[in-house]
Scaffold this motif. Structure first.
Motif, PDB file in Angstrom:
ATOM      1  N   VAL A  73       0.549   5.188   0.541  1.00 58.91           N
ATOM      2  CA  VAL A  73      -0.130   6.176   1.158  1.00 58.91           C
ATOM      3  C   VAL A  73       0.526   7.587   0.850  1.00 58.91           C
ATOM      4  O   VAL A  73       1.496   7.852   0.882  1.00 58.91           O
ATOM      5  CB  VAL A  73      -0.261   5.896   2.692  1.00 58.91           C
ATOM      6  CG1 VAL A  73      -1.048   7.200   3.458  1.00 58.91           C
ATOM      7  CG2 VAL A  73      -0.946   4.803   3.147  1.00 58.91           C
ATOM      8  N   LYS A  79     -13.642  -1.006   1.982  1.00 61.79           N
ATOM      9  CA  LYS A  79     -13.321  -0.461   0.914  1.00 61.79           C
ATOM     10  C   LYS A  79     -12.045  -0.993   0.217  1.00 61.79           C
ATOM     11  O   LYS A  79     -11.814  -1.306  -0.796  1.00 61.79           O
ATOM     12  CB  LYS A  79     -13.012   0.988   1.062  1.00 61.79           C
ATOM     13  CG  LYS A  79     -14.524   1.826   1.252  1.00 61.79           C
ATOM     14  CD  LYS A  79     -15.457   1.787   0.200  1.00 61.79           C
ATOM     15  CE  LYS A  79     -16.766   2.345   0.144  1.00 61.79           C
ATOM     16  NZ  LYS A  79     -17.360   2.186  -0.841  1.00 61.79           N
ATOM     17  N   MET A  80     -11.107  -1.350   1.168  1.00 57.88           N
ATOM     18  CA  MET A  80      -9.812  -2.051   0.379  1.00 57.88           C
ATOM     19  C   MET A  80     -10.096  -3.362   0.088  1.00 57.88           C
ATOM     20  O   MET A  80      -9.546  -3.777  -0.963  1.00 57.88           O
ATOM     21  CB  MET A  80      -8.708  -1.898   1.569  1.00 57.88           C
ATOM     22  CG  MET A  80      -8.081  -0.532   1.798  1.00 57.88           C
ATOM     23  SD  MET A  80      -6.759  -0.615   3.038  1.00 57.88           S
ATOM     24  CE  MET A  80      -5.501  -1.473   1.975  1.00 57.88           C
ATOM     25  N   LEU A  90     -12.490   1.470   6.174  1.00 52.82           N
ATOM     26  CA  LEU A  90     -11.469   1.845   5.218  1.00 52.82           C
ATOM     27  C   LEU A  90     -11.220   0.220   5.107  1.00 52.82           C
ATOM     28  O   LEU A  90     -10.815   0.104   3.651  1.00 52.82           O
ATOM     29  CB  LEU A  90     -10.391   2.158   5.819  1.00 52.82           C
ATOM     30  CG  LEU A  90      -9.157   2.428   4.939  1.00 52.82           C
ATOM     31  CD1 LEU A  90      -9.069   3.278   3.896  1.00 52.82           C
ATOM     32  CD2 LEU A  90      -7.948   2.987   6.021  1.00 52.82           C
ATOM     33  N   ALA A 119      -7.197   2.386  -6.485  1.00 51.83           N
ATOM     34  CA  ALA A 119      -6.804   3.566  -5.725  1.00 51.83           C
ATOM     35  C   ALA A 119      -8.254   4.024  -4.858  1.00 51.83           C
ATOM     36  O   ALA A 119      -9.275   3.732  -5.222  1.00 51.83           O
ATOM     37  CB  ALA A 119      -6.321   4.819  -6.662  1.00 51.83           C
ATOM     38  N   LEU A 120      -7.771   4.795  -3.691  1.00 51.48           N
ATOM     39  CA  LEU A 120      -8.851   5.216  -2.883  1.00 51.48           C
ATOM     40  C   LEU A 120      -8.461   6.973  -2.669  1.00 51.48           C
ATOM     41  O   LEU A 120      -7.307   7.169  -2.454  1.00 51.48           O
ATOM     42  CB  LEU A 120      -8.954   4.660  -1.623  1.00 51.48           C
ATOM     43  CG  LEU A 120      -9.568   3.262  -1.526  1.00 51.48           C
ATOM     44  CD1 LEU A 120      -9.588   2.628  -0.062  1.00 51.48           C
ATOM     45  CD2 LEU A 120     -11.169   3.270  -1.984  1.00 51.48           C
ATOM     46  N   VAL A 143       0.888  -1.047  -0.021  1.00 50.83           N
ATOM     47  CA  VAL A 143      -0.120   0.020  -0.027  1.00 50.83           C
ATOM     48  C   VAL A 143       0.946   1.254   0.066  1.00 50.83           C
ATOM     49  O   VAL A 143       1.768   1.357   0.706  1.00 50.83           O
ATOM     50  CB  VAL A 143      -0.779  -0.149   1.456  1.00 50.83           C
ATOM     51  CG1 VAL A 143      -1.816   1.104   1.034  1.00 50.83           C
ATOM     52  CG2 VAL A 143      -1.754  -1.297   1.144  1.00 50.83           C
ATOM     53  N   ILE A 153      -3.605   4.888  -1.687  1.00 53.82           N
ATOM     54  CA  ILE A 153      -4.583   5.471  -0.655  1.00 53.82           C
ATOM     55  C   ILE A 153      -4.102   7.179  -0.587  1.00 53.82           C
ATOM     56  O   ILE A 153      -2.978   7.351  -0.055  1.00 53.82           O
ATOM     57  CB  ILE A 153      -4.707   4.871   0.755  1.00 53.82           C
ATOM     58  CG1 ILE A 153      -5.313   3.483   0.507  1.00 53.82           C
ATOM     59  CG2 ILE A 153      -5.819   5.628   1.541  1.00 53.82           C
ATOM     60  CD1 ILE A 153      -5.338   2.949   1.734  1.00 53.82           C
ATOM     61  N   SER A 154      -4.719   8.126  -1.247  1.00 54.69           N
ATOM     62  CA  SER A 154      -4.113   9.505  -1.040  1.00 54.69           C
ATOM     63  C   SER A 154      -5.150  10.273  -0.644  1.00 54.69           C
ATOM     64  O   SER A 154      -6.604  10.239  -0.773  1.00 54.69           O
ATOM     65  CB  SER A 154      -4.002   9.967  -2.532  1.00 54.69           C
ATOM     66  OG  SER A 154      -3.528  11.169  -2.715  1.00 54.69           O
ATOM     67  N   CYS A 177       3.572  -1.263   4.002  1.00 55.16           N
ATOM     68  CA  CYS A 177       3.055  -0.028   3.512  1.00 55.16           C
ATOM     69  C   CYS A 177       4.254   1.188   3.494  1.00 55.16           C
ATOM     70  O   CYS A 177       5.282   1.007   4.181  1.00 55.16           O
ATOM     71  CB  CYS A 177       2.149   0.430   4.665  1.00 55.16           C
ATOM     72  SG  CYS A 177       1.507   2.094   4.480  1.00 55.16           S
ATOM     73  N   ILE A 221      -9.286   9.818  -0.171  1.00 56.34           N
ATOM     74  CA  ILE A 221      -9.747  10.225   1.100  1.00 56.34           C
ATOM     75  C   ILE A 221      -9.900  12.112   1.135  1.00 56.34           C
ATOM     76  O   ILE A 221      -8.683  12.461   1.176  1.00 56.34           O
ATOM     77  CB  ILE A 221      -8.904   9.830   2.396  1.00 56.34           C
ATOM     78  CG1 ILE A 221      -8.995   8.393   1.952  1.00 56.34           C
ATOM     79  CG2 ILE A 221      -9.436  10.277   3.731  1.00 56.34           C
ATOM     80  CD1 ILE A 221      -8.346   7.334   3.385  1.00 56.34           C
TER      81      ILE A 221
END
Length: 447
Positions: free
Chosen positions: A333, A440-441, A437, A405-406, A331, A377-378, A355, A408
């Protein structure tokens, strides 16, 4: 002829030279017949002058009224512009304040989740739950602002489908009945086998606001959540024995930040946006909402939903972190807030992820070249006026268009919400609960 009466001197200059010679000619004739005609002409002349005067006054009054109306219209435009500017300034202030508050609350929620996954004594566990409750209350108020901003931005798209109402009513009761019991109120809901055709998420939000309001403004008696099927409609009703609403206020209560009996702006009574949100959502869904109330006796709000005749597909059970185990994903971030990066890093590692947390698009591209991520995840708002949507687009150009991608965001400004949704990347709103979260992942991760 009387058209000249718009300007009375012009009318006289035209009318009198035409009538006076005729009058003089008739008056000089030595005949009773001509004398009678002269009298008739004299009367006509006087009547004509009177009518001309009245016509002149009417024209002047009309012109005066027109200019006054133009002046009023101009003043109305100025006041409307001032009101629009004030509303825009209010929205910008709320958006900025909401964003700045969401960042630390989001980070706090991540850290509390990490603490809760460790070994704690009973006292520590109790303190943790109190901290979570306080964080949840803050998040609830911020989410109220978010709901209001989403309605203002016009970014809510109803997902209409058939659904059973009983699970929704049971959920509302299980979550809000304790608040009523804590105040010494009776909370009741009636069972129903009815199914409706609407957006269950938005209907839940409407009901939650109505029931919360009923509990908040009721000091004795109780609250009833009922469902009645009538013809092609299902009516959801929220009854209370609260303070009631004066007739003059029954439309005003749907205005933004309007509250009854709260001049001191006690935060325990909310922000005054609940019914504004209810009104906006019912308009979005094109449902009918009505209210009846008697001051000091209570109120009833009724929401009409279309009856569903189609088969209802049951929702899939939700998967929580403790039920599904480790994620085993790389992941990346991206967030310019150090506390959020730290919290996300520790939480994702605890979920079994490898991560990397960075603060800029350049750092993200460098990290992706070294170790290709499985998911990004941004945060939406990054430094130097850049956005998470730009970061994800750059990473997809580097790693492939299918990179999950997500986004936030802590932004609630309508234009920011529209921009974020236009990116077509799943959008989450801070503060994001760890469970949400995680789910959603699971949805976006391959396999």
């Amino acid at each position: 002829m009387f058209g000249y009466g718009a300007h009375y001197p012009t009318f006289l200059a035209f009318f009198l030279p035409m009538m006076l010679p005729a009058l003089a000619a008739l008056a000089t004739r030595q005949s009773i017949f001509y004398a009678g005609m002269a009298g008739g002409v004299a009367v006509f002349t006087l009547v004509g002058m009177h009518v001309g005067r009245r016509f002149n006054r009417n024209v002047l009054d009309s012109l005066r009224l027109r200019f006054e109306n133009l002046d009023l219209i101009e003043r109305l435009r100025e006041e409307t512009k001032k009101a629009e500017n004030a509303s825009l300034a209010k929205s910008k202030f709320l958006a900025a304040a909401s964003h700045d508050l969401r960042q630390p609350i989001h980070a706090l929620g991540l850290f509390l989740e990490l603490i809760g996954r460790g070994e704690l004594s009973a006292t520590q566990r109790e303190m943790l739950e109190n901290a979570r409750a306080s964080t949840g209350a803050s998040a609830e108020m911020l989410n109220t602002l978010l709901d209001f901003s989403r309605i203002e931005a016009g970014v809510i798209t109803p997902q209409v489908r058939p659904f059973h109402l009983l699970p929704l009513l049971n959920k509302i009761e299980s979550e809000l009945a304790p608040l009523a019991i804590e105040k010494g109120l009776v909370f009741r809901s009636r069972e129903t086998h009815a199914a409706a055709l609407s957006d269950p998420v938005l209907v839940e939000l409407i009901l939650r606001n109505l029931v919360s309001n009923a509990i908040r403004y009721t000091e004795r008696g109780g609250v009833l959540l009922a469902c009645r099927a009538r013809g092609d409609a299902v009516w959801l009703e929220v009854w209370d024995t609260g303070i009631g609403i004066p007739p003059a206020q029954q439309q005003e209560i749907f205005r933004d930040f309007h509250q009854l009996g709260n001049p001191e702006r006690d935060r325990t009574k909310g922000l005054g946006l609940g019914l504004a949100i209810v009104d906006g959502l019912t308009r979005t869904l094109k449902h009918k909402l009505s209210v009846k109330s008697i001051p000091s006796n209570g109120s009833v709000f009724r929401l009409a939903l279309p009856v569903s005749r189609a088969a209802v597909i049951a929702d899939e059970p939700k998967t929580l972190p403790g039920q599904a185990g480790k994620l085993h994903a790389r992941v990346l971030v991206i967030d310019d807030d150090e506390a959020v990066r730290t919290g996300m890093l520790k939480l994702l590692v605890d979920w079994g992820c490898e991560c990397t947390a960075v603060e800029s698009i350049e750092d993200a591209l460098a990290a992706a070249r070294t170790n290709r991520p499985d998911v990004v995840i941004s945060d939406y708002r990054l430094r130097e006026q850049r956005t998470g949507a730009e970061a994800i687009a750059a990473l997809r150009a580097e790693c492939g268009d299918q990179l999950p991608a997500l986004l936030i965001t802590g932004d609630t400004a309508p234009e920011r919400l529209r921009e974020a949704l236009a990116s077509n990347v799943p959008l989450l709103h801070k503060p994001v609960s760890p469970d949400y979260l995680y789910r959603k992942m699971l949805v976006i991760l391959p396999g």
